[in-house]
Design a protein around this motif. Structure first.
Motif, PDB file in Angstrom:
ATOM      1  N   GLY A 173       5.459  14.414 -14.352  1.00  0.00           N
ATOM      2  CA  GLY A 173       6.890  14.158 -14.294  1.00  0.00           C
ATOM      3  C   GLY A 173       7.390  14.061 -12.854  1.00  0.00           C
ATOM      4  O   GLY A 173       8.241  13.227 -12.529  1.00  0.00           O
ATOM      5  N   TYR A 174       6.831  14.902 -11.984  1.00  0.00           N
ATOM      6  CA  TYR A 174       7.219  14.851 -10.569  1.00  0.00           C
ATOM      7  C   TYR A 174       6.640  13.610  -9.904  1.00  0.00           C
ATOM      8  O   TYR A 174       7.285  12.960  -9.078  1.00  0.00           O
ATOM      9  CB  TYR A 174       6.709  16.089  -9.833  1.00  0.00           C
ATOM     10  CG  TYR A 174       7.476  17.350 -10.157  1.00  0.00           C
ATOM     11  CD1 TYR A 174       8.545  17.752  -9.365  1.00  0.00           C
ATOM     12  CD2 TYR A 174       7.118  18.129 -11.245  1.00  0.00           C
ATOM     13  CE1 TYR A 174       9.246  18.900  -9.658  1.00  0.00           C
ATOM     14  CE2 TYR A 174       7.819  19.286 -11.545  1.00  0.00           C
ATOM     15  CZ  TYR A 174       8.879  19.667 -10.755  1.00  0.00           C
ATOM     16  OH  TYR A 174       9.577  20.805 -11.043  1.00  0.00           O
ATOM     17  N   THR A 175       5.372  13.318 -10.266  1.00  0.00           N
ATOM     18  CA  THR A 175       4.697  12.190  -9.627  1.00  0.00           C
ATOM     19  C   THR A 175       5.361  10.870 -10.009  1.00  0.00           C
ATOM     20  O   THR A 175       5.453   9.961  -9.194  1.00  0.00           O
ATOM     21  CB  THR A 175       3.217  12.159 -10.076  1.00  0.00           C
ATOM     22  OG1 THR A 175       2.690  13.466  -9.963  1.00  0.00           O
ATOM     23  CG2 THR A 175       2.410  11.200  -9.241  1.00  0.00           C
ATOM     24  N   ARG A 176       5.847  10.805 -11.242  1.00  0.00           N
ATOM     25  CA  ARG A 176       6.387   9.549 -11.748  1.00  0.00           C
ATOM     26  C   ARG A 176       7.572   9.053 -10.911  1.00  0.00           C
ATOM     27  O   ARG A 176       7.848   7.866 -10.847  1.00  0.00           O
ATOM     28  CB  ARG A 176       6.806   9.717 -13.204  1.00  0.00           C
ATOM     29  CG  ARG A 176       6.666   8.444 -13.983  1.00  0.00           C
ATOM     30  CD  ARG A 176       6.875   8.683 -15.448  1.00  0.00           C
ATOM     31  NE  ARG A 176       7.959   9.635 -15.658  1.00  0.00           N
ATOM     32  CZ  ARG A 176       8.152  10.277 -16.807  1.00  0.00           C
ATOM     33  NH1 ARG A 176       7.339  10.069 -17.812  1.00  0.00           N
ATOM     34  NH2 ARG A 176       9.148  11.129 -16.935  1.00  0.00           N
ATOM     35  N   ARG A 177       8.267   9.998 -10.262  1.00  0.00           N
ATOM     36  CA  ARG A 177       9.395   9.592  -9.426  1.00  0.00           C
ATOM     37  C   ARG A 177       8.951   8.643  -8.319  1.00  0.00           C
ATOM     38  O   ARG A 177       9.740   7.897  -7.775  1.00  0.00           O
ATOM     39  CB  ARG A 177      10.021  10.809  -8.754  1.00  0.00           C
ATOM     40  CG  ARG A 177      10.598  11.792  -9.722  1.00  0.00           C
ATOM     41  CD  ARG A 177      11.166  12.964  -8.939  1.00  0.00           C
ATOM     42  NE  ARG A 177      11.344  14.106  -9.824  1.00  0.00           N
ATOM     43  CZ  ARG A 177      11.553  15.343  -9.394  1.00  0.00           C
ATOM     44  NH1 ARG A 177      11.603  15.591  -8.103  1.00  0.00           N
ATOM     45  NH2 ARG A 177      11.712  16.323 -10.245  1.00  0.00           N
ATOM     46  N   TYR A 178       7.688   8.755  -7.942  1.00  0.00           N
ATOM     47  CA  TYR A 178       7.203   7.925  -6.833  1.00  0.00           C
ATOM     48  C   TYR A 178       6.158   6.944  -7.346  1.00  0.00           C
ATOM     49  O   TYR A 178       5.126   6.725  -6.724  1.00  0.00           O
ATOM     50  CB  TYR A 178       6.632   8.806  -5.734  1.00  0.00           C
ATOM     51  CG  TYR A 178       7.607   9.884  -5.332  1.00  0.00           C
ATOM     52  CD1 TYR A 178       8.759   9.554  -4.617  1.00  0.00           C
ATOM     53  CD2 TYR A 178       7.418  11.201  -5.710  1.00  0.00           C
ATOM     54  CE1 TYR A 178       9.687  10.523  -4.278  1.00  0.00           C
ATOM     55  CE2 TYR A 178       8.342  12.180  -5.380  1.00  0.00           C
ATOM     56  CZ  TYR A 178       9.469  11.833  -4.662  1.00  0.00           C
ATOM     57  OH  TYR A 178      10.396  12.790  -4.337  1.00  0.00           O
ATOM     58  N   LEU A 179       6.448   6.369  -8.512  1.00  0.00           N
ATOM     59  CA  LEU A 179       5.477   5.544  -9.216  1.00  0.00           C
ATOM     60  C   LEU A 179       4.971   4.384  -8.366  1.00  0.00           C
ATOM     61  O   LEU A 179       3.761   4.123  -8.322  1.00  0.00           O
ATOM     62  CB  LEU A 179       6.104   5.020 -10.514  1.00  0.00           C
ATOM     63  CG  LEU A 179       5.103   4.491 -11.526  1.00  0.00           C
ATOM     64  CD1 LEU A 179       4.138   5.593 -11.920  1.00  0.00           C
ATOM     65  CD2 LEU A 179       5.828   3.971 -12.770  1.00  0.00           C
ATOM     66  N   ALA A 180       5.898   3.714  -7.655  1.00  0.00           N
ATOM     67  CA  ALA A 180       5.507   2.528  -6.883  1.00  0.00           C
ATOM     68  C   ALA A 180       4.425   2.888  -5.874  1.00  0.00           C
ATOM     69  O   ALA A 180       3.368   2.239  -5.812  1.00  0.00           O
ATOM     70  CB  ALA A 180       6.717   1.930  -6.188  1.00  0.00           C
ATOM     71  N   MET A 181       4.691   3.948  -5.104  1.00  0.00           N
ATOM     72  CA  MET A 181       3.744   4.342  -4.076  1.00  0.00           C
ATOM     73  C   MET A 181       2.452   4.841  -4.714  1.00  0.00           C
ATOM     74  O   MET A 181       1.357   4.616  -4.198  1.00  0.00           O
ATOM     75  CB  MET A 181       4.369   5.449  -3.221  1.00  0.00           C
ATOM     76  CG  MET A 181       3.685   5.659  -1.902  1.00  0.00           C
ATOM     77  SD  MET A 181       3.671   4.141  -0.902  1.00  0.00           S
ATOM     78  CE  MET A 181       3.511   4.822   0.720  1.00  0.00           C
ATOM     79  N   PHE A 182       2.585   5.495  -5.855  1.00  0.00           N
ATOM     80  CA  PHE A 182       1.417   5.990  -6.573  1.00  0.00           C
ATOM     81  C   PHE A 182       0.511   4.825  -6.969  1.00  0.00           C
ATOM     82  O   PHE A 182      -0.711   4.880  -6.805  1.00  0.00           O
ATOM     83  CB  PHE A 182       1.872   6.765  -7.823  1.00  0.00           C
ATOM     84  CG  PHE A 182       0.771   7.496  -8.538  1.00  0.00           C
ATOM     85  CD1 PHE A 182       0.192   8.629  -7.975  1.00  0.00           C
ATOM     86  CD2 PHE A 182       0.322   7.072  -9.774  1.00  0.00           C
ATOM     87  CE1 PHE A 182      -0.822   9.309  -8.630  1.00  0.00           C
ATOM     88  CE2 PHE A 182      -0.691   7.749 -10.440  1.00  0.00           C
ATOM     89  CZ  PHE A 182      -1.254   8.870  -9.863  1.00  0.00           C
ATOM     90  N   LEU A 183       1.141   3.738  -7.435  1.00  0.00           N
ATOM     91  CA  LEU A 183       0.367   2.556  -7.819  1.00  0.00           C
ATOM     92  C   LEU A 183      -0.321   1.939  -6.603  1.00  0.00           C
ATOM     93  O   LEU A 183      -1.480   1.539  -6.671  1.00  0.00           O
ATOM     94  CB  LEU A 183       1.270   1.531  -8.511  1.00  0.00           C
ATOM     95  CG  LEU A 183       1.708   1.959  -9.920  1.00  0.00           C
ATOM     96  CD1 LEU A 183       2.623   0.904 -10.548  1.00  0.00           C
ATOM     97  CD2 LEU A 183       0.494   2.204 -10.812  1.00  0.00           C
ATOM     98  N   VAL A 184       0.424   1.886  -5.482  1.00  0.00           N
ATOM     99  CA  VAL A 184      -0.187   1.379  -4.248  1.00  0.00           C
ATOM    100  C   VAL A 184      -1.447   2.183  -3.942  1.00  0.00           C
ATOM    101  O   VAL A 184      -2.510   1.638  -3.637  1.00  0.00           O
ATOM    102  CB  VAL A 184       0.801   1.493  -3.056  1.00  0.00           C
ATOM    103  CG1 VAL A 184       0.092   1.238  -1.741  1.00  0.00           C
ATOM    104  CG2 VAL A 184       1.959   0.518  -3.236  1.00  0.00           C
ATOM    105  N   GLY A 185      -1.318   3.509  -4.086  1.00  0.00           N
ATOM    106  CA  GLY A 185      -2.447   4.381  -3.826  1.00  0.00           C
ATOM    107  C   GLY A 185      -3.620   4.077  -4.745  1.00  0.00           C
ATOM    108  O   GLY A 185      -4.759   3.914  -4.303  1.00  0.00           O
ATOM    109  N   ILE A 186      -3.324   3.975  -6.033  1.00  0.00           N
ATOM    110  CA  ILE A 186      -4.390   3.715  -7.017  1.00  0.00           C
ATOM    111  C   ILE A 186      -5.075   2.391  -6.717  1.00  0.00           C
ATOM    112  O   ILE A 186      -6.308   2.288  -6.729  1.00  0.00           O
ATOM    113  CB  ILE A 186      -3.803   3.672  -8.442  1.00  0.00           C
ATOM    114  CG1 ILE A 186      -3.198   5.018  -8.796  1.00  0.00           C
ATOM    115  CG2 ILE A 186      -4.868   3.226  -9.434  1.00  0.00           C
ATOM    116  CD1 ILE A 186      -3.938   5.808  -9.811  1.00  0.00           C
ATOM    117  N   ILE A 187      -4.253   1.374  -6.457  1.00  0.00           N
ATOM    118  CA  ILE A 187      -4.835   0.051  -6.194  1.00  0.00           C
ATOM    119  C   ILE A 187      -5.707   0.099  -4.953  1.00  0.00           C
ATOM    120  O   ILE A 187      -6.844  -0.392  -4.946  1.00  0.00           O
ATOM    121  CB  ILE A 187      -3.719  -1.009  -6.051  1.00  0.00           C
ATOM    122  CG1 ILE A 187      -3.017  -1.180  -7.410  1.00  0.00           C
ATOM    123  CG2 ILE A 187      -4.298  -2.339  -5.583  1.00  0.00           C
ATOM    124  CD1 ILE A 187      -1.767  -2.015  -7.364  1.00  0.00           C
TER     125      ILE A 187
END
Ligand code: ADP
Ligand code: MG
Length: 574
Positions: A9-23
Motif C-alpha cells: 500500500g505504501y509502495t503503490r503511491r510511487y508506482l511509476a518509479m517502482f515500474l521504472v525500477g522493475i523495468i
C-alpha cells in the motif's frame, strides 16, 4: 501476508518509479541471459565453424549489451532505492506523528528507549529490506527465470534436470523464512532493550557514578548485547546452512547434467556450444539462487520490523469525540464522585473525590506523597480518561470538549520540568505560543522571576539551553516552566509542586508574582510550601485517594484533623 499487503500500500503511491525500477532491473537481468545465450553461437559458429566475421559481430553485440546493462542497472537500482527510501520516510513520519498523538497510557507501557529504537532501528530494517533486498530479489528471480529460458530454448530435455531444484529450493525457503522471522522479532526486541539500557545509563550517569553502578550497568548491557549477538549468529547460521544446501543441490544438478549429456547417444546429438551454454547458464544461476535465500533473511527482518511498526500505528490515538468548544472558559471546575485507577493495576488511586473550584479562586491540594495529587491534576487536561464520576469545566463534562479546545484553557507546570533543545525564548513561547511577541515573552520571564538569570546567559533570551535544559539549575528550569505557563495566559492554571526546586527567597518572589497572575484565573496548586497554602481560598486534603478534609487553612488547623497533623510534621519548621 497482511504485512506484505500493507507495505505494498505504501509502495503503490510511487508506482511509476517502482515500474521504472522493475523495468531497469529486468533489462539488466535479461541482458545477462542474452550474454550467456551468445555462448552457443560463439563456440559453434566462431570457434568450431571458424567464422571470424561473425566473431566481430558478436564483439559488437557484447558492447551494445554492456551499455544497455549499465543503463538498466542504474535505472533499476536507483528507482527501487528511491521508492524504498520514500516508503521508509513515510513510515517514519507516520510513526512519529503517531507517537505525539498516543495517549499517556501508551507511554506508561513502553520504555522510551524501545520507542526510539522502533523509529531508528526497526524502520532502518524495513528500509534495507525494501531497497537493497527487493532489488536483489527481483533481479535474481529474473536472472534465474531468464537463464531457465536460455536453457529451455537451447535444449529442453537437458533443462528438465534443472527443474529438480525447484521443489528443494521451495521447501528450503518456506521452512527458513519462518525461522528467520521468529529470530528477527527477537532481535528487534533485543535492540529495544539495548537502547533502553543505554538510555538509562546515559541519563542516569551521575547516579551511576555516585552509587558505583558501573559494574552492574555494564553487566546489564553485556547481557542484552550478548543475547543480540547470539541471535544474529543464529540468523547467520540459518542463512549459511540454507545457501550451502542450495549450493549442494545445484552441484548435484550439475553432476546429473554431466551424466546425462555424456551418454553416447546424447553426445552425438549435442553440440559443444549447446552444452557450454546450458552448463554456463546452470553455473550462472547458482549465485542468484544462493543470494535469494540470503535475501530471504533480509526480507524477513524487514517484515518483522514493519510488523512491529504497524502494531504501534494500530494503537488508538487519543480519543477526541468531544465537539464542544469555546474561546475562553470562566474556569468553574467541579469534581463529582471521581474514582480512578491506572491500567497497570486495579488499585484505586482516586476514590469518590468530590470538590468544586469556583472560577477565579485558588485551591491548594495537599496530602502525603502518593496520595494521588498529580493523578488528580492530570485528569483535567484529559491525560487519562476512563475515570468514574464527573469532572466538569464551566458545567460541561470534560469529555464533551474537543481535546485541543480543552487543553487551550489549561496551563500546567508539572512536577518534572520538560525543556526542549532550543533557546530560552523558544522554550517559553513553546508550541501554540510560538506567535507571541518578544515583549510578551520578556514579561512572562520577568513575572516568573527568570529574567535575572536569563540576562546573565551569554545571549540572553536567545541562549541555547542544551538538551532538556542541562545547562540550567533546577530552580532556573522551574522558573522557565512557570514563565511558559504564564505566557499561555490560560483561565485554568495547574501548578504541581511548581516551586519545589526554588529556595524560600525565590519562592516568595514568585509567590508575589503569582498572586498577581492568579487573580484572574482558576488555580489548582499542589503545594508543599506553607505560604502557598495559607493564601489559598480553600485547601483540599487528600489521603490515599480520598478527600478527607476541605476548608481554609485556619479552619482546618482549628479542626485538629489530618491537615493539622500534616501541617505540624511537614511545615512545623517553616
Ligand atoms: N503512570 C502511572 N501508572 C501507574 N501508577 C501510577 C502512575 N503514576 C502514579 N501512579 C501511582 O498512583 C499513586 C498516586 O501517585 P501521584 O498521583 O503521583 O501522587 P502524588 O502526586 O500525590 O505524590 C501512587 O501510588 C503511584 O504509585
Ligand atoms: Mg505528585
Amino acid at each position: 501476508m497482511v504485512v506484505y499487503k500493507r507495505l505494498w500500500g505504501y509502495t503503490r503511491r510511487y508506482l511509476a518509479m517502482f515500474l521504472v525500477g522493475i523495468i531497469g532491473v529486468s533489462i539488466d537481468a535479461s541482458m545477462q541471459a542474452v550474454f550467456i545465450k551468445g555462448m552457443q553461437p560463439l563456440i559453434d559458429r566462431v570457434f568450431v565453424g571458424k567464422d571470424s566475421e561473425f566473431g566481430l559481430l558478436l564483439a559488437g553485440a557484447i558492447l551494445v549489451i554492456s551499455i544497455i546493462r549499465m543503463a538498466g542497472n542504474f535505472a533499476g537500482v536507483y528507482g527501487m532505492e528511491w521508492v524504498g527510501r520514500k516508503v521508509i520516510a513515510d513510515l517514519r513520519q507516520e510513526l512519529f506523528d503517531k507517537y505525539v498523538s498516543l495517549p499517556a497510557t501508551f507511554y506508561d507501557a513502553f520504555s522510551s528507549g524501545q520507542l526510539i529504537s522502533k523509529l531508528a532501528y526497526n524502520s532502518e530494517q524495513v528500509a534495507s529490506a525494501a531497497t537493497h533486498s527487493v532489488v536483489t530479489a527481483i533481479r535474481d528471480v529474473m536472472i534465474v527465470v531468464f537463464l531457465l529460458g536460455v536453457m529451455l530454448t537451447t535444449n529442453a530435455r537437458l533443462t528438465l534436470v534443472m527443474l529438480l531444484l525447484v521443489p528443494i529450493i521451495g521447501l528450503l525457503v518456506t521452512v527458513i523464512s519462518r525461522r528467520f522471522r521468529k529470530i528477527s522479532h527477537r532481535i528487534q526486541d533485543m535492540m529495544g532493550n539495548v537502547s533502553h539500557v543505554t538510555e538509562e545509563a546515559v541519563t542516569g550517569q551521575q547516579v551511576i557514578k555516585v552509587f558505583q553502578g558501573q559494574e552492574s550497568e555494564k553487566a546489564r548491557f553485556r547481557e542484552v548485547n550478548e543475547k543480540t549477538l547470539r541471535l544474529h549468529m543464529r540468523m547467520r547460521a540459518t542463512h549459511l546452512a540454507s545457501s550451502s544446501l542450495v549450493q549442494l543441490a545445484a552441484g548435484l544438478a550439475l553432476v546429473l547434467l554431466m551424466l546425462i549429456a555424456t551418454r553416447p547417444n546424447m553426445l552425438s546429438s549435442i553440440s559443444a556450444g549447446t552444452f557450454t551454454a546450458i552448463f554456463t547458464a546452470m553455473i550462472a544461476s547458482i549465485p542468484p539462487l544462493k543470494r535469494l535465500t540470503g535475501v530471504q533473511a533480509q526480507v524477513q527482518k524487514g517484515i518483522a520490523a514493519a510488523d512491529s511498526i504497524f502494531q504501534v500505528l494500530d494503537v488508538d490515538s487519543e480519543q477526541d469525540s468531544g465537539t464542544f468548544a469555546v474561546d475562553r472558559v470562566r474556569g468553574d471546575i467541579e469534581f463529582k464522585n471521581v474514582s480512578f485507577h491506572y491500567d497497570s493495576s486495579e488499585k484505586p488511586i482516586l476514590n469518590d473525590v468530590s470538590f468544586a473550584v469556583p472560577a477565579g479562586s485558588v485551591t491548594a491540594l495537599v496530602g502525603h506523597s502518593g496520595s494521588g495529587k498529580t493523578t488528580l491534576a492530570g485528569l483535567l487536561p484529559r491525560f487519562y480518561t476512563g475515570y468514574g464520576g464527573h469532572i466538569t469545566l464551566d458545567g460541561h463534562e470534560l469529555a464533551d470538549y474537543a481535546l485541543d479546545n480543552l487543553r487551550s484553557h489549561i496551563a500546567l507546570v508539572g512536577q518534572q520540568v520538560v525543556l526542549f533543545n532550543d533557546t530560552v525564548a523558544g522554550n517559553i513561547a513553546y508550541g501554540a505560543l510560538a506567535g507571541k511577541s518578544r515583549d510578551e515573552i520578556a514579561k512572562a520571564a520577568t513575572d516568573a522571576h527568570a529574567m535575572g538569570f536569563i540576562e546573565q546567559l551569554p545571549d540572553g533570551l536567545d541562549s541555547l539551553i542544551g538538551e532538556n535544559g542541562t545547562l540550567l539549575s533546577g530552580g532556573q528550569r522551574q522558573r522557565l516552566a512557570i514563565a511558559r505557563a504564564l505566557l499561555k495566559d490560560a483561565p485554568v492554571l495547574i501548578l504541581d509542586e511548581a516551586t519545589s526546586a526554588l529556595d524560600t527567597e525565590s519562592e516568595r518572589m514568585i509567590q508575589e508574582a503569582l498572586s498577581e497572575v492568579i487573580k484572574h484565573r482558576t488555580t489548582l496548586v499542589i503545594a508543599h510550601r506553607l505560604s502557598t497554602i495559607e493564601s489559598a481560598d480553600q485547601v483540599i486534603v487528600l489521603d490515599q485517594g480520598r478527600v478527607v478534609e476541605c476548608g481554609t487553612h485556619e479552619a482546618l488547623l482549628a479542626n485538629e484533623g489530618t491537615y493539622a497533623r500534616l501541617y505540624r510534621t511537614q511545615f512545623g519548621d517553616e
